[in-house]
Design a protein around this motif. Sequence first.
Motif, PDB file in Angstrom:
ATOM      1  N   LYS A 244       0.831  -1.203   0.000  1.00 37.22           N
ATOM      2  CA  LYS A 244       0.000   0.000   0.000  1.00 37.22           C
ATOM      3  C   LYS A 244       0.866   1.254   0.000  1.00 37.22           C
ATOM      4  O   LYS A 244       0.568   2.243  -0.691  1.00 37.22           O
ATOM      5  CB  LYS A 244      -0.909  -0.008   1.240  1.00 37.22           C
ATOM      6  CG  LYS A 244      -1.868   1.172   1.318  1.00 37.22           C
ATOM      7  CD  LYS A 244      -2.896   1.121   0.190  1.00 37.22           C
ATOM      8  CE  LYS A 244      -3.946   2.198   0.374  1.00 37.22           C
ATOM      9  NZ  LYS A 244      -4.938   2.197  -0.729  1.00 37.22           N
ATOM     10  N   THR A 245       1.965   1.213   0.742  1.00 33.96           N
ATOM     11  CA  THR A 245       2.874   2.359   0.801  1.00 33.96           C
ATOM     12  C   THR A 245       3.466   2.641  -0.578  1.00 33.96           C
ATOM     13  O   THR A 245       3.542   3.797  -1.011  1.00 33.96           O
ATOM     14  CB  THR A 245       4.013   2.092   1.805  1.00 33.96           C
ATOM     15  OG1 THR A 245       3.455   1.843   3.094  1.00 33.96           O
ATOM     16  CG2 THR A 245       4.950   3.294   1.892  1.00 33.96           C
ATOM     17  N   LEU A 246       3.870   1.597  -1.285  1.00 38.03           N
ATOM     18  CA  LEU A 246       4.432   1.782  -2.631  1.00 38.03           C
ATOM     19  C   LEU A 246       3.390   2.342  -3.585  1.00 38.03           C
ATOM     20  O   LEU A 246       3.698   3.190  -4.431  1.00 38.03           O
ATOM     21  CB  LEU A 246       4.957   0.452  -3.177  1.00 38.03           C
ATOM     22  CG  LEU A 246       6.130  -0.209  -2.451  1.00 38.03           C
ATOM     23  CD1 LEU A 246       6.689  -1.359  -3.284  1.00 38.03           C
ATOM     24  CD2 LEU A 246       7.232   0.788  -2.163  1.00 38.03           C
ATOM     25  N   GLN A 247       2.166   1.894  -3.456  1.00 37.99           N
ATOM     26  CA  GLN A 247       1.106   2.379  -4.329  1.00 37.99           C
ATOM     27  C   GLN A 247       0.815   3.854  -4.095  1.00 37.99           C
ATOM     28  O   GLN A 247       0.519   4.596  -5.035  1.00 37.99           O
ATOM     29  CB  GLN A 247      -0.156   1.534  -4.137  1.00 37.99           C
ATOM     30  CG  GLN A 247      -0.024   0.111  -4.680  1.00 37.99           C
ATOM     31  CD  GLN A 247      -1.202  -0.768  -4.310  1.00 37.99           C
ATOM     32  OE1 GLN A 247      -2.163  -0.302  -3.698  1.00 37.99           O
ATOM     33  NE2 GLN A 247      -1.126  -2.042  -4.642  1.00 37.99           N
ATOM     34  N   LEU A 248       0.921   4.294  -2.834  1.00 37.08           N
ATOM     35  CA  LEU A 248       0.678   5.700  -2.520  1.00 37.08           C
ATOM     36  C   LEU A 248       1.781   6.610  -3.069  1.00 37.08           C
ATOM     37  O   LEU A 248       1.562   7.803  -3.271  1.00 37.08           O
ATOM     38  CB  LEU A 248       0.562   5.881  -0.999  1.00 37.08           C
ATOM     39  CG  LEU A 248      -0.694   5.301  -0.356  1.00 37.08           C
ATOM     40  CD1 LEU A 248      -0.608   5.358   1.158  1.00 37.08           C
ATOM     41  CD2 LEU A 248      -1.937   6.048  -0.838  1.00 37.08           C
TER      42      LEU A 248
END
Length: 320
Positions: A244-248
């Motif tokens: 999720k962090t990478l997607q943000l």
Amino acid sequence: MSEFGQWKDKEHAEDWLVFPKNIGPKISIDETALSNGELHTVVTNKEAHGKKGTLVAIIKGTKAEQVITVLNKIPESKRRMVKEITLDMTSNMELIAKKSFPIATQALDRFHVQKLADQAVQEMRIKHRWKAIDKENEKLEDAKTNKTKFVAHVYENGDTAKQLLARSRYLLFKSENKWTESQKERAQILFEHYPDIKQAYDLAQKLRHIFENTDNSALGRTRLALWHEKVDQAGFKNFNTVSKTLQLHYQRVVNYFTNRSTNASAESFNAKIKNFRRQFRGVRSVPFFLFRLDCKIFLLNLLNPQSFDLILTIFILIVY
């Protein structure tokens, strides 16, 4: 004799220093601690490779507003020379880069991204280790109650369960081809008894492989998309957080693949600062420390390390 008293930047050196002439098309922004854990924001020029001309700015604190105000002292024409800036995933660094270097492409440092995945693996190892410790403690209590002798189970490499999990820390940070023979044996036992750690380790290594072997943003997007799918299939909560962090931060992550730029030069420069700080057993005066640091960077270009240590010692004796 050091000319510190006549240094033109002396009055504000404790709060900020800027060197507009050192700015270049590729820069890094990071943070470092000079004294008592007090953080400073450091902007460096990649093309100087840690030598004279590396330091663009060093500013006390990490608050975006303060840092932006100081960086705006650099003429806009020079700030618009910056084409690419590497940084970590913190929101304040992103805002600083956006406001101070508006036309620069932001690229996330891949080592910060990889660190998240490695921490997720370590979190799983630590969770199993606490369970192993609890289990052993329970068996010890039972043995005392029943007045029997407790003998811990030992694997073929000589480790108990809690030792196996404790001693596997470093091998989980490394690729398989860098393991020693004893680490290979320990990893085989670890993965046999804790398959979820094996699955997590493979996810982290796949992410590392993507960053190490991709030099095209389109291909990077595809490979990252496939990696996100594997994370979803694994169902690990901590890896879902990493995903999720990478997607943000997706666009800034993908920007890395264009030039494969990292914050390595900034980390190297920070290491030089810390090494210099150790030589003087800490920092008593931040302005004087920064003045000496500027002198050291200049001298390092002219002298070999042995000569520099001698002259630096003489310099200290003269100053004090």
